[in-house]
Write an enzyme that holds these catalytic residues in place. Structure first.
Site, short mmCIF file in Angstrom:
data_model
loop_
_atom_site.label_atom_id
_atom_site.label_comp_id
_atom_site.label_asym_id
_atom_site.label_seq_id
_atom_site.Cartn_x
_atom_site.Cartn_y
_atom_site.Cartn_z
N SER A 103 65.66 55.22 14.49
CA SER A 103 64.93 53.90 14.82
C SER A 103 64.64 53.09 13.60
O SER A 103 64.46 53.67 12.64
CB SER A 103 63.49 54.13 15.27
N VAL A 104 64.90 51.97 13.69
CA VAL A 104 64.40 50.93 12.58
C VAL A 104 63.17 51.00 11.66
O VAL A 104 62.98 50.65 10.59
CB VAL A 104 64.88 49.47 12.85
N TYR A 136 57.06 39.01 21.93
CA TYR A 136 58.55 38.92 21.24
C TYR A 136 58.54 37.45 20.23
O TYR A 136 59.13 37.61 19.31
CB TYR A 136 59.52 38.75 22.47
N ASP A 163 71.95 52.76 15.67
CA ASP A 163 71.46 52.39 17.09
C ASP A 163 70.74 53.67 17.49
O ASP A 163 71.25 54.77 17.72
CB ASP A 163 72.55 52.29 18.13
N ALA A 175 73.33 34.85 23.12
CA ALA A 175 74.47 35.68 23.57
C ALA A 175 74.46 36.29 24.83
O ALA A 175 73.25 36.65 25.10
CB ALA A 175 74.90 36.32 22.36
N LYS A 192 59.31 37.42 16.43
CA LYS A 192 60.63 36.39 16.13
C LYS A 192 60.47 35.47 15.27
O LYS A 192 61.06 35.34 14.19
CB LYS A 192 61.26 36.05 17.43
N ASN A 228 69.12 43.65 13.15
CA ASN A 228 69.65 43.04 14.47
C ASN A 228 68.85 43.85 15.78
O ASN A 228 68.84 43.13 16.54
CB ASN A 228 71.09 43.06 14.71
N SER A 267 64.65 34.39 17.12
CA SER A 267 64.98 34.00 18.74
C SER A 267 64.64 32.44 18.86
O SER A 267 63.48 31.96 18.30
CB SER A 267 64.28 34.87 19.59
P1 NAD Z 1 71.19 44.42 23.13
O1 NAD Z 1 70.06 45.24 23.85
O2 NAD Z 1 72.59 44.46 23.50
O3 NAD Z 1 71.22 45.02 21.47
C1 NAD Z 1 70.08 45.47 20.79
C2 NAD Z 1 70.43 46.93 20.12
O4 NAD Z 1 69.09 47.39 19.54
C3 NAD Z 1 70.66 47.71 21.46
O5 NAD Z 1 71.86 48.76 21.26
C4 NAD Z 1 69.27 48.80 20.97
O6 NAD Z 1 69.69 50.21 21.55
C5 NAD Z 1 69.04 48.69 19.79
N1 NAD Z 1 67.82 49.01 19.31
C6 NAD Z 1 66.72 48.73 20.03
N2 NAD Z 1 65.67 49.26 19.57
C7 NAD Z 1 66.17 50.10 18.45
C8 NAD Z 1 65.51 50.61 17.51
N3 NAD Z 1 63.94 50.85 17.14
N4 NAD Z 1 66.19 51.33 16.26
C9 NAD Z 1 67.47 51.16 16.35
N5 NAD Z 1 68.10 50.34 17.17
C10 NAD Z 1 67.28 49.85 18.33
O7 NAD Z 1 70.53 43.03 22.86
P2 NAD Z 1 71.25 41.47 21.92
O8 NAD Z 1 71.23 40.53 22.76
O9 NAD Z 1 72.63 42.11 21.32
O10 NAD Z 1 70.13 41.56 20.82
C11 NAD Z 1 70.50 41.60 19.28
C12 NAD Z 1 69.35 40.86 18.67
O11 NAD Z 1 69.27 39.56 18.92
C13 NAD Z 1 68.02 41.43 18.99
O12 NAD Z 1 67.25 41.42 17.85
C14 NAD Z 1 67.38 40.25 19.87
O13 NAD Z 1 66.01 40.06 20.01
C15 NAD Z 1 68.10 38.91 19.47
N6 NAD Z 1 68.21 38.13 20.15
C16 NAD Z 1 69.50 37.86 21.26
C17 NAD Z 1 69.44 36.90 22.17
C18 NAD Z 1 70.42 36.78 23.32
O14 NAD Z 1 70.80 35.74 23.68
N7 NAD Z 1 71.14 37.77 23.44
C19 NAD Z 1 68.53 35.60 21.74
C20 NAD Z 1 67.61 35.55 20.95
C21 NAD Z 1 67.46 36.90 20.25
#
Ligand code: NAD
Length: 306
Positions: free
Chosen positions: A75-76, A164, A40, A196, A168, A99, A151
């Site tokens: 970073s990823v 986005y 992270d 979520a 996605k 993720n 997404s």
């Molecule tokens: P979140 O913000 O809680 O988690 C995302 C994590 O990624 C964070 O901890 C952040 O610090 C980390 N991050 C961001 N940029 C980064 C980078 N460059 N390198 C490493 N880490 C990095 O959000 P979430 O809801 O748990 O999202 C997880 C994934 O699910 C994401 O890809 C998001 O787009 C996708 N998503 C979530 C939802 C939802 O309903 N929560 C819906 C559709 C898609």
């Protein structure tokens, strides 16, 4: 695949595992015997800043529960360093869950290059760099399991999310190709569109809805898809959240078939438009060659109506 799924002896890399869905995956896989790399960057949900705290908290939680985990703060976009952490700490990688994600929501009219570029960098380049670095290990050991994260915004579009949505949906094409290239090496890749409660959604959904959308309820689907016994689902798209799981696929209308000659005109298409959008006898294509048969049929046809 019934009973409790286990991942003993396997190494799982989970990006963006400092919170939300990623944390739920990390703690789950560690509790089921996997050694976990908790990656992270620790920035804001808009992709600003960085910190080691988010990953450290999750690693400490896993260790306190008796599991094995190491943190990675890259970073990823530097996915090779994340995979290197797995190899240095545990000597292998079996599971990659792409993720990590951020949002830069803004109406298209007001979108800046920076909003577009950062989203593309984190979501597309990030998933690419991690998968690319893991790929040689997967191929060599003839084993790999990958989850990419799409997404609903990517599948359907959503106001304020042109950047986005584009990134996605890219995860879908990326996954479908990796699935085809990886199949003969037992590398299985699937893509999920989760929903979520997390810091990403807490400002856009009411609390009573968020209560029913625990990240833990996306985990079981991912657990099934990355398990060694999953060899059937490869290149598939799933929606998961709040206890609901569904599979998505492409659907093509039976379509209008015209002879490709001078009779193939705009007015010929307009005359038979209903056939273009007639889904009463659909096809479910899964490869680029699924179109070739249609082209061959079109060559055999007589002149089209003018
Ligand atoms: P979140 O913000 O809680 O988690 C995302 C994590 O990624 C964070 O901890 C952040 O610090 C980390 N991050 C961001 N940029 C980064 C980078 N460059 N390198 C490493 N880490 C990095 O959000 P979430 O809801 O748990 O999202 C997880 C994934 O699910 C994401 O890809 C998001 O787009 C996708 N998503 C979530 C939802 C939802 O309903 N929560 C819906 C559709 C898609």
């Amino acid at each position: 695949m019934s009973g409790q799924l286990r991942y003993d002896g396997q190494v799982a890399v989970i990006t963006g595992a400092g919170g939300g869905l990623g944390k739920a995956y990390a703690t789950f896989f560690a509790s089921r015997g996997a050694k976990v790399v908790v990656n992270d960057l620790g920035g804001s949900f808009k992709g600003e800043g960085n910190s080691t705290k988010a990953a450290d908290v999750v690693v400490n939680e896993i260790k306190a529960a008796g599991g094995e985990a190491v943190a990675n703060y890259d970073s990823v976009e530097n996915g090779d360093k994340i995979i290197e952490t797995a190899i240095k700490a545990f000597g292998r990688i079996d599971i990659l869950i792409n993720n990590a994600g951020i949002l830069r929501d803004v109406s298209f009219k007001n979108m800046k290059d920076a909003d577009w570029d950062l989203i593309v960098k984190v979501h597309i380049k990030g998933a690419y760099k991690c998968a690319r670095a893991a790929w040689p290990y997967f191929r060599k050991q003839k084993y790999g399991r990958v989850i990419n994260t799409a997404s609903a915004a990517g599948l359907f579009g959503n106001f304020g999310q042109a950047n986005y949505s584009a990134a996605k949906l890219a995860m879908v094409g990326f996954t479908e190709t990796l699935a085809k290239e990886g199949a003969k090496y037992n590398i299985v890749c699937n893509v999920i569109a989760p929903i979520a409660a997390s810091r990403m959604t807490e400002t856009v959904m009411p609390p009573e809805m968020l209560e029913n959308l625990k990240p833990d309820w996306v985990v079981p689907l991912v657990a099934v898809l990355v398990h060694k016994n999953n060899t059937n689902e490869n290149g598939s798209i799933f929606e998961a959240g709040g206890g609901h799981i569904a599979k998505f696929r492409w659907e093509r209308s039976s379509g209008l078939l015209l002879k490709a000659d001078d009779s193939y005109t705009a007015s010929a298409i307009i005359k038979q438009w209903s056939k273009v959008s007639d889904f009463s006898n659909p096809q479910y294509p899964s490869g680029v060659n699924d179109f070739v048969g249609l082209l061959e049929e079109s060559m055999k046809l007589g002149p089209s109506p003018q």
